[in-house]
Enzyme design. Structure first.
Site, short mmCIF file in Angstrom:
data_model
loop_
_atom_site.label_atom_id
_atom_site.label_comp_id
_atom_site.label_asym_id
_atom_site.label_seq_id
_atom_site.Cartn_x
_atom_site.Cartn_y
_atom_site.Cartn_z
N ASP A 166 0.83 -1.32 -0.18
CA ASP A 166 0.06 0.11 -0.14
C ASP A 166 0.87 1.63 -0.33
O ASP A 166 0.78 2.13 0.26
CB ASP A 166 -0.87 -0.21 1.21
CG ASP A 166 -2.73 0.42 1.04
OD1 ASP A 166 -2.61 -0.06 -0.20
OD2 ASP A 166 -2.80 1.25 1.85
N ASP A 600 -11.21 -5.50 11.49
CA ASP A 600 -11.14 -7.06 11.31
C ASP A 600 -12.72 -7.36 11.95
O ASP A 600 -13.37 -8.23 11.49
CB ASP A 600 -9.92 -8.29 11.69
CG ASP A 600 -9.15 -7.02 13.27
OD1 ASP A 600 -10.17 -5.86 13.10
OD2 ASP A 600 -8.63 -7.03 13.34
#
Length: 897
Positions: A166, A600
């Site tokens: 990223d 998550d």
């Protein structure tokens, strides 16, 4: 044989070739012995009843002499009781599970009438490895993780690995290229000699005998050669930053010279000004790196760069490719060893100013889309760059659950996190065994464990936001609220292949599976849309038993997969563009969910809320291993991030109070506890000051220590200890781990959790976001010490509350002793109550105090001298201000029988 079923074949049921074979399950549930679980549940009920009676007694018996002290203590105790109930109730149904890899091999990789060649019938698996900053996440660590994945024991042609960078760094890109090159030797070496673990750094660091149980005569020679090759590989990886910088400087100088020549030719006799061109980062092939440059420039920064996809290792052939003796690039003898490598892809999504890229969740969703176009594995496993495959058969163990009867309703299989490099005493409870071995096993007896961010095997269609199969059958009292099952309206182009016919026949449980609505939900990529029903079909269990619903015929996945061409890669690049998610449901219902630092937990919650189940897979040999911060400050900031995410969940639509009726009651309570637990810090801090306030004021939370109060305390304490012992028995942890968890619960509760609550409240009420950052650092000198980070002291504002609590309690103890000594008639027994509770607080904060002192013996003696003098001075000052009288009762409420 094609991927689908021939027209007219039974969709569910038992094919003819399986009628003569006994059906065997891939997994089995190992219930906790009744001799442990029954007493455990009984103790929970007893403690719950005693706790209710105790709180009722506390409310009725006020302390008129210190109403303020009584009121604070009662409020705190009520909250602690409520918090204990939220934490305890989901633990009533713990389970253990086991897998049978022999059955998996027999069902999916053994010759049968439908699979005469014995090709693997296992579904495809896409592995995601995420990294963002090569300075904080060393490329060598990421490379070792990649090598452990490529060498895993799973069909090579079914495995694909995607690395998400990223940060768009050339350093990571070239490190992955080096890893791909080294894999040509490392992976066949692991297969030849059955190496475990298959992370080269971990393997060569093992302290056990590497030659034990090795039977091949050439193992010693092979190991020496591969060790030398790995050492050279590390040198190349570690030298990449300088190599890239020197190369870029050389190319930059050449470009400047060319620019000056062109300018001189254009200007002729006119004065030539100095040429200034942007200092680019150059690739080895002499072209500009399209990602982030070392010296950021327009369209080449972390938040502004093009999307990049590079296939480092091409998809392997479907048939084994055996090596020979001393081939080029493989100096070892790999005769009769399959030398194929899984596909390896480097991905860096496009970033542009003005777009919210949603951090890790956005990167994961970009991988979901690009992998759907390129390999479309029906299952996805995500790993952090520092979590490597420790058990080469971990993928197979997770697949046992997905391919077993009823596995089509499992959204994900969560593996426990195990860590390396933790100090032997585990001072700050980094192993987190109470959570991973107690709480998660308990949740596995409900709808399943929460998703913890790494080491998780997902079903792709569950990530796409669909409801599970047969949701109306499992909807309980809410089944009438959900639509009936209907067949998919496929937009797949017409054809005569069995695969196309299978897609037309595939039905789903949700009306939203109408493919005409897919562009609004998933974007306008036809590649991606058409891949969805294929992934759903390939992810089904085998229809080898009448009880298997929504199954697929054996042998359906033994056909070769499509080749990877340039148009496919181009489509994959388009779906990772920064604009692709606009006006779609990515991050809202599809993929990883946006809006929280703990994406998550929210992603797993959404799946459970739709009726999906999850499974906890604890393997005999750890499936994955990673690293964890052993430094106090780093650990506190890690806990702060988790707690901040929990507070965000509590104030969002993901609060378990708003869950659908598909979620079971105890599962709802577990998720509610996830959002509420940081708020316990408010009451915990108050309660930690109560012993000191008692010693200072001479009062206590009760008017007098009578038999009733002491009996309640004794029973509550004993039941807590007995519950802990039983939890230790059925979970397999030890007493020291349980105690470390208790200590860090108080340390984190009085520091990071409080800061998280403050941040959450300010964000909700005033829209203000606060970040707690380091203000000063002091490094360790001993670079050879494996645990040097443990002794580094980094100041952070999170340390203030625990320090104040320790100082106030120590001073209160000194004041109590001083007042007792100066009393005309010292009554030591009256002092014990307050001192006992103060020591209870200090015992929990002991690891925190050790962390503040740094390395043993390095804290100057003068620090302790001045601390002692300061405590004595404050104590004497208190006595001078408030001298004891003859009838004074130093904590007179602490009169013991």
């Amino acid at each position: 044989m094609g991927m689908g079923m021939p027209s007219g074949q039974r969709r569910m049921g038992q094919p003819a070739e399986f009628t003569s074979k006994p059906w065997r399950p891939l997994t089995r549930k190992l219930k906790i012995p009744a001799g442990i679980l029954s007493p455990y549940r009984l103790l929970v009920l007893i403690r719950l009843a005693v706790l209710g009676l105790f709180l009722t007694w506390r409310i009725k018996h006020k302390n008129e002499d210190a109403m303020w002290l009584w009121g604070m203590s009662v409020v705190c105790e009520l909250w602690f009781g409520f918090s204990w109930i939220l934490d305890q109730l989901p633990k009533l149904c713990p389970v253990n599970r086991a897998t049978d890899l022999a059955v998996l091999k027999d069902k999916f990789e053994t010759p049968t009438p439908s699979n005469p060649n014995g090709r693997s019938d296992l579904p495809g698996l896409d592995i995601y490895v995420s990294t963002a900053d090569p300075e904080k996440e060393p490329p060598l660590t990421t490379a070792n993780t990649i090598l452990s994945i490529l060498a895993a024991d799973y069909p090579v042609e079914k495995l694909s690995c995607y690395v998400s960078d990223d940060g768009g760094a050339l350093l990571t890109f070239e490190a992955m290229a080096e890893a791909a090159s080294f894999a040509n030797m490392w992976v066949p070496f692991c297969r030849k000699h059955g190496i475990e673990p298959r992370n080269p750094e971990s393997y060569f660091s093992l302290k056990r005998d590497p030659y034990k149980n090795k039977v091949r005569s050439d193992f010693v020679k092979d190991r020496r050669r591969i060790k030398r090759e790995y050492d050279e590989f590390k040198v190349r990886i570690n030298g990449l930053p300088d190599s890239i910088r020197r190369r870029s400087d050389a190319y930059h100088a050449r470009e400047e010279i060319k620019a000056m020549k062109r300018q001189r030719e254009a200007a002729l006799d006119d004065a030539v000004e100095t040429v200034k061109i942007a200092k680019a980062t150059w690739m080895a092939d002499g072209t500009h790196w399209p990602g982030t440059w070392i010296q950021p420039s327009a369209e080449h920064t972390r938040g502004d760069h093009a999307g990049i996809i590079q296939v480092m290792l091409k998809p392997p052939s479907d048939d084994p490719l055996y090596g020979g003796d001393g081939e080029e690039g493989r100096p070892l003898d790999f005769t009769d060893i399959d030398i194929r490598l899984p596909m390896l892809v480097y991905v860096s999504r496009e970033k542009r100013p003005g777009y919210d890229h949603n951090k890790k969740a956005g990167a994961m969703n970009a991988l979901v889309r690009s992998s759907a176009v390129m390999s479309n594995g029906p299952f996805i496993l995500n790993l952090d760059c520092d979590h490597y495959v420790y058990n080469s058969q971990a993928f197979r163990e997770g697949m046992c659950f997905m391919m077993d009867r009823g596995g089509d309703r499992i959204a994900y299989v969560q593996f426990p996190q195990r860590f390396e490099g933790i100090d032997p005493s585990d001072r700050y409870a980094n192993h987190n065994t109470v959570f991973f071995d107690v709480n998660m096993r308990a949740l596995d007896g409900l709808m399943g464990p929460v998703y913890v961010g790494t080491g998780c095997l997902f079903r792709r269609v569950a990530l796409y936001g669909f409801d599970p199969p047969r949701s109306t059958e499992h909807g309980g009292c809410c089944s009438c609220c959900f639509p009936k099952k209907r067949k998919i309206k496929s937009t797949v182009s017409s054809g005569t292949s069995e695969e196309t016919r299978a897609l037309r026949m595939a039905d789903f449980d949700d009306e939203e599976m109408n493919m005409s609505t897919f562009p609004k939900r998933f974007g306008n990529s036809n590649f991606l849309i058409n891949s969805i029903p294929i992934a759903e079909f390939q992810g089904r269990p085998l229809a080898d038993h009448p009880g298997v619903k929504n199954g697929r015929p054996p042998g359906a996945l033994t056909v070769p997969r499509d080749l990877l061409d340039a148009s496919t890669v181009a489509e994959a690049i388009s779906v990772i563009s920064c604009w692709y998610e606009d006006k779609t449901e990515w991050g809202q219902r599809v993929g990883w969910i946006y809006g929280s630092v703990t994406e998550d937990v929210v992603t797993g919650y959404r799946m459970h809320n739709r009726g999906w189940k999850s499974v906890y897979c604890v393997t005999k040999r750890d499936a994955f291993r990673g690293t964890a911060p052993i430094n106090l400050t780093d650990r506190l900031h890690q806990v702060l991030r988790w707690a901040t995410g929990s507070v965000e969940i509590f104030f969002s639509r993901n609060n378990a109070l708003l869950a659908s009726r598909r979620m079971k009651c105890l599962q709802r309570i577990a998720y509610l506890n996830v959002g509420i637990y940081p708020f316990t810090s408010i009451f915990l801090i108050v309660y930690c000051f109560l012993p000191a306030l008692s010693l200072f004021s001479g009062q206590f939370i009760v008017k007098e220590l009578d038999v009733t109060f002491l009996t309640y305390l004794l029973v509550i304490t004993l039941t807590l200890c007995m519950l802990a012992v039983l939890e230790i028995k059925w979970s397999g942890i030890n007493l020291e781990e349980w105690w470390r968890n208790e200590q860090f619960w108080l340390i984190g509760g009085t520091s990071a959790h409080l800061a998280a609550v403050l941040q959450g409240l300010l964000k909700v009420i005033a829209g203000i976001e606060i970040s707690f950052t380091l203000t000063s650092k002091s490094g360790a000198d001993d670079e050879n010490d494996e645990y040097a980070d443990l002794y580094i002291v980094k100041w952070t504002s999170l340390m203030i509350p625990p320090i104040v609590i320790m100082m106030v309690n120590l001073i209160a103890i000194a004041v109590g002793f001083s007042r007792t000594i100066y009393s005309e008639i010292p009554q030591w027994s009256k002092l014990l109550g307050g001192v006992f509770f103060s020591f209870w607080v200090l015992a929990h904060l002991y690891p925190f105090a050790k962390g503040l002192m740094g390395r043993r013996g390095r804290t100057p003696t003068i620090v302790f001298v001045w601390s002692g003098l300061l405590a004595i001075t404050i104590s004497l000052l208190w006595v001078a201000i408030n001298p004891p009288s003859q009838n004074s009762q130093i904590g007179g409420s602490f009169q013991f029988p």
